[in-house]
Motif scaffolding. Structure first.
Motif, PDB file in Angstrom:
ATOM      1  N   MET A  50       0.856  -1.188   0.000  1.00 28.54           N
ATOM      2  CA  MET A  50       0.000   0.000   0.000  1.00 28.54           C
ATOM      3  C   MET A  50       0.889   1.232   0.000  1.00 28.54           C
ATOM      4  SD  MET A  50      -2.835  -1.096   2.845  1.00 28.54           S
ATOM      5  CE  MET A  50      -3.346  -2.811   3.020  1.00 28.54           C
ATOM      6  N   VAL A  51       0.724   2.079  -1.035  1.00 29.08           N
ATOM      7  CA  VAL A  51       1.572   3.250  -1.194  1.00 29.08           C
ATOM      8  C   VAL A  51       0.720   4.494  -1.397  1.00 29.08           C
ATOM      9  CG1 VAL A  51       3.514   1.923  -2.132  1.00 29.08           C
ATOM     10  CG2 VAL A  51       1.771   2.867  -3.690  1.00 29.08           C
ATOM     11  N   ALA A  52       1.393   5.637  -1.440  1.00 26.99           N
ATOM     12  CA  ALA A  52       0.726   6.927  -1.630  1.00 26.99           C
ATOM     13  C   ALA A  52       1.331   7.659  -2.814  1.00 26.99           C
ATOM     14  CB  ALA A  52       0.849   7.787  -0.367  1.00 26.99           C
ATOM     15  N   GLY A  53       0.472   8.377  -3.535  1.00 30.13           N
ATOM     16  CA  GLY A  53       0.927   9.210  -4.635  1.00 30.13           C
ATOM     17  C   GLY A  53       0.066  10.456  -4.736  1.00 30.13           C
ATOM     18  N   TYR A  54       0.511  11.386  -5.549  1.00 32.10           N
ATOM     19  CA  TYR A  54      -0.246  12.624  -5.727  1.00 32.10           C
ATOM     20  C   TYR A  54      -1.432  12.435  -6.664  1.00 32.10           C
ATOM     21  CZ  TYR A  54       3.112  15.567  -3.259  1.00 32.10           C
ATOM     22  OH  TYR A  54       3.887  16.135  -2.289  1.00 32.10           O
ATOM     23  N   MET A  55      -1.196  11.738  -7.792  1.00 32.10           N
ATOM     24  CA  MET A  55      -2.244  11.611  -8.799  1.00 32.10           C
ATOM     25  C   MET A  55      -2.146  10.237  -9.462  1.00 32.10           C
ATOM     26  SD  MET A  55      -1.735  15.348 -10.628  1.00 32.10           S
ATOM     27  CE  MET A  55      -3.106  15.178 -11.777  1.00 32.10           C
ATOM     28  N   ALA A  56      -3.289   9.800  -9.996  1.00 33.10           N
ATOM     29  CA  ALA A  56      -3.326   8.619 -10.856  1.00 33.10           C
ATOM     30  C   ALA A  56      -4.390   8.853 -11.914  1.00 33.10           C
ATOM     31  CB  ALA A  56      -3.638   7.361 -10.049  1.00 33.10           C
ATOM     32  N   ASP A  57      -4.248   8.170 -13.045  1.00 32.62           N
ATOM     33  CA  ASP A  57      -5.339   8.187 -14.016  1.00 32.62           C
ATOM     34  C   ASP A  57      -6.194   6.936 -13.831  1.00 32.62           C
ATOM     35  OD1 ASP A  57      -4.006   6.073 -15.183  1.00 32.62           O
ATOM     36  OD2 ASP A  57      -3.417   7.150 -16.995  1.00 32.62           O
ATOM     37  N   ARG A  58      -7.198   6.779 -14.660  1.00 32.36           N
ATOM     38  CA  ARG A  58      -8.146   5.677 -14.479  1.00 32.36           C
ATOM     39  C   ARG A  58      -7.610   4.343 -14.995  1.00 32.36           C
ATOM     40  NH1 ARG A  58     -12.733   7.141 -12.336  1.00 32.36           N
ATOM     41  NH2 ARG A  58     -13.203   9.379 -12.221  1.00 32.36           N
ATOM     42  N   ILE A 118      -7.682  11.594  -8.771  1.00 27.22           N
ATOM     43  CA  ILE A 118      -7.755  10.698  -9.926  1.00 27.22           C
ATOM     44  C   ILE A 118      -8.202  11.509 -11.134  1.00 27.22           C
ATOM     45  CG2 ILE A 118      -8.940   8.710 -10.952  1.00 27.22           C
ATOM     46  CD1 ILE A 118      -9.075   7.455  -8.199  1.00 27.22           C
ATOM     47  N   VAL A 119      -7.422  11.439 -12.211  1.00 25.00           N
ATOM     48  CA  VAL A 119      -7.737  12.166 -13.447  1.00 25.00           C
ATOM     49  C   VAL A 119      -8.159  11.160 -14.510  1.00 25.00           C
ATOM     50  CG1 VAL A 119      -6.193  14.063 -12.879  1.00 25.00           C
ATOM     51  CG2 VAL A 119      -5.322  12.116 -14.196  1.00 25.00           C
ATOM     52  N   ASP A 120      -8.738  11.659 -15.579  1.00 24.74           N
ATOM     53  CA  ASP A 120      -9.323  10.770 -16.579  1.00 24.74           C
ATOM     54  C   ASP A 120      -8.291  10.093 -17.463  1.00 24.74           C
ATOM     55  OD1 ASP A 120     -11.962  11.135 -15.797  1.00 24.74           O
ATOM     56  OD2 ASP A 120     -12.176  12.962 -16.988  1.00 24.74           O
ATOM     57  N   ASP A 121      -7.232  10.819 -17.818  1.00 25.71           N
ATOM     58  CA  ASP A 121      -6.338  10.309 -18.851  1.00 25.71           C
ATOM     59  C   ASP A 121      -4.884  10.506 -18.446  1.00 25.71           C
ATOM     60  OD1 ASP A 121      -6.296   9.301 -21.787  1.00 25.71           O
ATOM     61  OD2 ASP A 121      -4.849  10.951 -21.770  1.00 25.71           O
ATOM     62  N   VAL A 122      -4.027   9.669 -18.980  1.00 27.05           N
ATOM     63  CA  VAL A 122      -2.602   9.760 -18.654  1.00 27.05           C
ATOM     64  C   VAL A 122      -2.019  11.107 -19.068  1.00 27.05           C
ATOM     65  CG1 VAL A 122      -1.844   8.719 -20.836  1.00 27.05           C
ATOM     66  CG2 VAL A 122      -0.415   8.504 -18.793  1.00 27.05           C
ATOM     67  N   SER A 123      -2.588  11.727 -20.077  1.00 28.84           N
ATOM     68  CA  SER A 123      -2.086  13.039 -20.516  1.00 28.84           C
ATOM     69  C   SER A 123      -2.343  14.127 -19.475  1.00 28.84           C
ATOM     70  CB  SER A 123      -2.732  13.436 -21.846  1.00 28.84           C
ATOM     71  OG  SER A 123      -4.140  13.561 -21.704  1.00 28.84           O
ATOM     72  N   ASP A 124      -3.220  13.852 -18.521  1.00 18.86           N
ATOM     73  CA  ASP A 124      -3.498  14.819 -17.453  1.00 18.86           C
ATOM     74  C   ASP A 124      -2.502  14.717 -16.301  1.00 18.86           C
ATOM     75  OD1 ASP A 124      -5.832  15.739 -18.761  1.00 18.86           O
ATOM     76  OD2 ASP A 124      -6.959  14.033 -17.984  1.00 18.86           O
ATOM     77  N   LEU A 125      -1.604  13.727 -16.342  1.00 21.08           N
ATOM     78  CA  LEU A 125      -0.586  13.575 -15.305  1.00 21.08           C
ATOM     79  C   LEU A 125       0.663  14.374 -15.676  1.00 21.08           C
ATOM     80  CD1 LEU A 125      -0.762   9.703 -14.705  1.00 21.08           C
ATOM     81  CD2 LEU A 125      -1.846  11.502 -13.332  1.00 21.08           C
ATOM     82  N   PRO A 126       1.328  14.997 -14.709  1.00 20.61           N
ATOM     83  CA  PRO A 126       2.592  15.691 -15.011  1.00 20.61           C
ATOM     84  C   PRO A 126       3.641  14.746 -15.590  1.00 20.61           C
ATOM     85  CG  PRO A 126       1.768  16.355 -12.849  1.00 20.61           C
ATOM     86  CD  PRO A 126       0.908  15.200 -13.309  1.00 20.61           C
ATOM     87  N   ARG A 127       3.673  13.522 -15.095  1.00 16.93           N
ATOM     88  CA  ARG A 127       4.535  12.466 -15.630  1.00 16.93           C
ATOM     89  C   ARG A 127       4.060  11.151 -15.013  1.00 16.93           C
ATOM     90  NH1 ARG A 127       8.235  14.670 -11.612  1.00 16.93           N
ATOM     91  NH2 ARG A 127       8.437  13.122  -9.935  1.00 16.93           N
ATOM     92  N   VAL A 128       4.555  10.042 -15.521  1.00 17.31           N
ATOM     93  CA  VAL A 128       4.241   8.732 -14.946  1.00 17.31           C
ATOM     94  C   VAL A 128       5.482   8.228 -14.216  1.00 17.31           C
ATOM     95  CG1 VAL A 128       3.640   6.333 -15.427  1.00 17.31           C
ATOM     96  CG2 VAL A 128       2.518   8.181 -16.682  1.00 17.31           C
TER      97      VAL A 128
END
Length: 328
Positions: free
Chosen positions: A155-163, A197-207
């Protein structure tokens, strides 16, 4: 007539027990998931379906970033269903971490750092509520995750993920990819709590961690807790710290021409950083010592950076309040 009996047929060896068990557990929670996305209100039920008594569970705490929402959810599972977990944690930082032992949900602990929870750990050891596997260096702990402490669930933590589960861990990446890999590459289950949680990977600053390594993501009820563990306030440095810093610079750094270093926690080391442009300059040591650093940039390091003492800094992660400065 012969009385001999036929030998029993040998049972066929199963070589994919972890993979089969992972599939079984994932199937048990499909009803709660939309792809990899879980809902906050289902998390206690999800954890009760995913976990089994005696599981090895990695719960991030690292030095700063805490999977605090998942820790709170884990404290709410039924101890009659989930118990004797073996927790593996870089840093035991939050009261909820030890509430798991008080409630009988967890029993064994492998860790590297305890900080403010160290007294409670000692009390739990005395009371027989907690068993310590080992106290590790960070490197040893991470290495053993791939050898003999392979986790069932991480179990980890992050700022953002896509769907699709692609994870952005932000400026405090630190331990997260290693913790995830230890499960993702050996049929363990990975759950990430994220602030958004954002809709698409393009909405993430990076992966930072690909979705193929992540089984589930859940948007937490509030941003994850981050502890300003290393941020140093120059106002708290006392004359005795400065005196010790002068002794270290003259007696160790100058004598041995220390070029590359990692300054840990404490105002003794903070004072060394702070007086490099003054005392170090008087000794003519600029360009001769303390050029390459391995640490998160702190306020006390700013004068050395801006006067040209520092040639490079390798950052483990980020410091509260310093993200903009480090980016610039």
């Amino acid at each position: 007539m012969s009385t001999a009996t036929a030998a029993p047929a040998q049972r066929q060896k199963q070589w994919d027990t972890r993979r089969t068990e992972k599939r079984r557990r994932l199937d048990a929670v499909r009803q709660y998931a939309s792809g990899p996305v879980l809902q906050q209100g289902d998390m206690v039920a999800v954890l009760e379906a995913l976990l089994a008594p005696g599981d090895r569970v990695v719960l991030e705490g690292n030095n700063q970033k805490q999977a605090d929402f998942l820790a709170r959810m884990l404290t709410q599972v039924n101890p009659d269903k989930i118990h004797h977990l073996h927790l593996i944690m870089p840093s035991v930082s939050l009261p909820e971490h030890l509430d798991l032992f008080e409630r009988g949900i967890a029993r064994k602990l492998d860790f590297s750092f305890a900080g403010t929870q160290s007294l409670r750990i000692a009390q739990f050891l005395q009371d027989g509520l907690l068993e310590v596997g080992a106290i590790h260096t960070y490197i040893e702990l991470y290495a053993r995750l791939f050898v003999d402490l392979t986790p069932n669930v991480v179990m980890v933590a992050g700022y953002m993920a896509d769907r699709q589960g692609n994870l952005y861990t932000g400026p405090s990446t630190e331990d997260t990819p290693t913790l995830v890999e230890s499960a993702a590459f050996r049929d363990g289950i990975v759950i990430a709590q994220v602030n958004q949680i954002v809709d698409d990977v393009s909405d993430l600053p990076r992966v930072d961690v690909p979705g193929s390594w992540i089984d589930f993501v859940v948007q937490s009820d509030k941003p994850f807790f981050i502890e300003p563990l290393f941020t140093r306030d120059p106002r708290v440095i006392k004359p005795v710290h400065v005196l010790m810093a002068m002794m270290a610079i003259r007696g160790v750094y100058e004598k041995h021409q220390v070029q590359s270093l990692n300054h840990g926690i404490g105002f003794n080391t903070a004072a060394i950083e702070l007086i490099l442009p003054t005392y170090g300059e008087q000794l003519g040591l600029k360009g001769k010592i303390c050029r390459n650093w391995v640490l998160n940039p702190h306020p006390t390091l700013i004068p050395a950076i801006e006067t040209g003492w520092v040639e490079s800094v390798h950052c483990f992660g980020a410091e509260l309040g310093m993200e903009g400065y480090a980016a610039a």
